[in-house]
Design a protein around this motif. Structure first.
Motif, PDB file in Angstrom:
ATOM      1  N   GLU A  88     -60.822 -40.017  49.168  1.00 25.26           N
ATOM      2  CA  GLU A  88     -60.252 -39.065  50.138  1.00 25.26           C
ATOM      3  C   GLU A  88     -60.410 -39.525  51.579  1.00 25.26           C
ATOM      4  OE1 GLU A  88     -62.416 -35.583  48.764  1.00 25.26           O
ATOM      5  OE2 GLU A  88     -60.659 -34.864  47.694  1.00 25.26           O
ATOM      6  N   CYS A  89     -60.184 -40.803  51.826  1.00 26.63           N
ATOM      7  CA  CYS A  89     -60.281 -41.299  53.206  1.00 26.63           C
ATOM      8  C   CYS A  89     -59.042 -40.922  53.999  1.00 26.63           C
ATOM      9  CB  CYS A  89     -60.527 -42.808  53.245  1.00 26.63           C
ATOM     10  SG  CYS A  89     -59.099 -43.833  52.844  1.00 26.63           S
ATOM     11  N   GLY A  94     -61.623 -36.606  54.466  1.00 27.40           N
ATOM     12  CA  GLY A  94     -62.886 -36.349  55.143  1.00 27.40           C
ATOM     13  C   GLY A  94     -63.872 -37.436  54.789  1.00 27.40           C
ATOM     14  N   VAL A  95     -65.092 -37.226  55.233  1.00 22.71           N
ATOM     15  CA  VAL A  95     -66.128 -38.226  55.033  1.00 22.71           C
ATOM     16  C   VAL A  95     -67.029 -37.787  53.877  1.00 22.71           C
ATOM     17  CG1 VAL A  95     -68.004 -39.483  56.114  1.00 22.71           C
ATOM     18  CG2 VAL A  95     -66.058 -38.751  57.481  1.00 22.71           C
ATOM     19  N   GLY A  96     -67.146 -38.614  52.873  1.00 27.11           N
ATOM     20  CA  GLY A  96     -67.957 -38.276  51.702  1.00 27.11           C
ATOM     21  C   GLY A  96     -69.428 -38.497  51.979  1.00 27.11           C
ATOM     22  N   CYS A  97     -69.970 -37.703  52.886  1.00 26.34           N
ATOM     23  CA  CYS A  97     -71.355 -37.907  53.323  1.00 26.34           C
ATOM     24  C   CYS A  97     -72.127 -36.602  53.159  1.00 26.34           C
ATOM     25  CB  CYS A  97     -71.378 -38.361  54.779  1.00 26.34           C
ATOM     26  SG  CYS A  97     -73.018 -38.443  55.507  1.00 26.34           S
ATOM     27  N   CYS A 128     -69.002 -37.179  60.518  1.00 27.21           N
ATOM     28  CA  CYS A 128     -70.287 -37.747  60.921  1.00 27.21           C
ATOM     29  C   CYS A 128     -70.243 -37.927  62.430  1.00 27.21           C
ATOM     30  CB  CYS A 128     -70.616 -39.035  60.184  1.00 27.21           C
ATOM     31  SG  CYS A 128     -69.250 -40.147  59.951  1.00 27.21           S
TER      32      CYS A 128
END
Lengths: 356, 92
Positions: free
Chosen positions: B48-49, B66-69, B86
């Motif tokens: 999902e970048c 989104g960011v997978g963080c 982030c």
């Protein structure tokens, strides 16, 4: 470029920086000048790489944004785009050894290409405005530029083309593949895929540890005061398992979710800690010994699992959807195990005190 | 409309003009050539970048990017910020 331009250099703190070390804010009058870059990394450059990798002064490793001439670049030389993070800029210029090229450095506030693209600072708007402010169209006759593949989350090639006239070609994931990419004129499928090799994972350990170690040390100290050496060592082991074991063993830990990978390693540490406690803990009843061992098995693995969960953001696989699910699935388990483990530990401690 | 199971990726093959940009930009080989239009080859590998959707001139791809963080999400949840990025100084 004049030497004075580097006076405010944030990377080196020395006025005698060589031209390729250009960084820090530039005097306004020099904004549109073409700066000079080399493909040679100096000892000082390499030293700053080590500091950056250690997580020292994060966000401080900036290169001055703008257009750089590498080698004897002329109007037909290729244009390559990168971020103004020193490691990004240095990876690109050192990969272009022996080549004549222009490097267009976007202002990403000292953040690498991929992270900046995710935030949008390495993006269409900044690229288009940097093309204009650097007067790139007057410098080169070509109307193409190479943007790193990991910049694609921020850059829309068709929009850049429409707004600036420059056609964006997406280069390979890794700078080291650029010479081969330029020779062949296209990327192989391997160049397009992101790898997360052992080396890529290991270099992340110091920066992750830098953030987590103080907390882990505090928890370990608290465990030492509350329970003794074995518990303290168990906590330290669990932290190391999370900070070193998880990145190193990532592809081989037999689970999909990062938390589960952490639970596997943390479980091993916990079993070792519990076993040590069982063997060394003589003079008390089997029930109390088992309770103490059980408290370790409960409270230690969540620490490794939580560190592993937090590693998701540093890796190129998890999707936000997947991470969200993982948080909801695992964090309650981690919290429950930790609290239960502490309760069991306190209970056996009270029982021991009553007996003693 | 082809969809992935574990993420929000959606691909409208009928809208695809076969330019192949999604194949170029995806670092996980989610898309592949398949005759007159691209196909979803490995949708569950998507992180999902959002690079494919952003670079699709036909708007044939949709993904909640989104960011997978986990760290960013947990911090966002704790501080009450809505946007999960982030954006902190201490990480990427």
């Amino acid at each position: 470029m004049k030497e004075e331009d580097n006076a405010g250099c944030s990377c080196h703190g020395q006025k005698s920086a060589t031209p390729d070390n250009a960084c820090g804010p530039a005097p306004a009058s020099n904004r549109n000048e073409i700066k000079t870059a080399t493909s040679v990394l100096t000892f000082q450059d390499k030293l700053t790489h080590v500091l950056a990798r250690l997580g020292i002064r994060r966000g401080g490793w900036r290169v001055e944004p703008g257009l750089y001439r590498l080698g004897d670049a002329g109007e037909e030389s290729p244009v390559l785009v990168t971020a103004n993070y020193k490691l990004s800029f240095d990876a690109l210029r050192s990969a272009l050894s022996g080549m004549d090229a222009f490097i267009l450095v976007l202002d990403t506030f000292g953040i690498n290409v991929w992270c900046a693209a995710g935030k949008g600072t390495f993006g269409t708007d900044e690229l288009v405005s940097r093309i204009e402010s650097s007067r790139l169209a007057d410098v080169v006759t070509t109307r193409r530029m190479l943007v790193p593949q990991l910049g694609t989350t921020g850059v829309a090639a068709h929009e850049v083309k429409a707004r600036s006239g420059f056609k964006v070609d997406y280069g390979p994931v890794r700078a080291e593949d650029i010479p081969e990419f330029l020779r062949a004129g296209k990327a192989t499928p391997e160049m397009r895929r992101i790898r997360f090799d052992l080396r890529d994972r290991v270099v992340l350990i110091p920066v992750e540890a830098n953030q987590a170690l103080p907390i882990a040390a505090g928890v370990s100290l608290a465990a030492y005061i509350a329970d003794g050496t074995i518990a303290s060592a168990g906590i330290a082991g669990a932290a190391i398992a999370g900070l070193v074991g998880v990145p190193v063993l990532l592809p081989w830990l037999p689970a999909d979710e990062y938390s589960a990978k952490g639970f596997i390693l943390g479980g091993i540490v916990a079993l070792a800690t519990a076993g040590t406690a069982l063997l060394s803990d003589d003079g008390s009843s089997l029930t109390l010994r088992l309770m103490r061992a059980a408290s370790y098995v409960l409270a230690i693995p969540p620490l490794t699992a939580f560190i592993a969960l937090n590693f998701t953001g540093a890796t190129p696989y998890p999707s936000p959807s997947g991470v969200r699910k993982e948080i909801f699935r695992y964090v309650p388990v981690m919290a429950g195990m930790t609290v239960t483990g502490i309760i069991v530990n306190v209970a056996q401690k009270i029982a021991r005190m009553r007996k003693g | 409309m082809a969809k992935a199971k574990v993420n929000t990726l959606e691909f409208d093959r009928d809208a695809c003009n076969n330019c192949g940009m999604c194949i170029t930009v995806c670092p996980h080989g989610v898309f592949a050539e398949d005759g007159r239009a691209v196909r979803l080859a490995d949708p569950d590998a998507c992180m999902e970048c959002g690079a494919c959707a952003l670079n699709c001139s036909q708007e044939a791809i949709r993904v909640d990017s989104g960011v997978g963080c986990a760290n960013a999400m947990i911090m966002a949840a704790l501080t009450g910020r809505k946007e999960v990025t982030c954006g902190c100084d201490s990480c990427c």
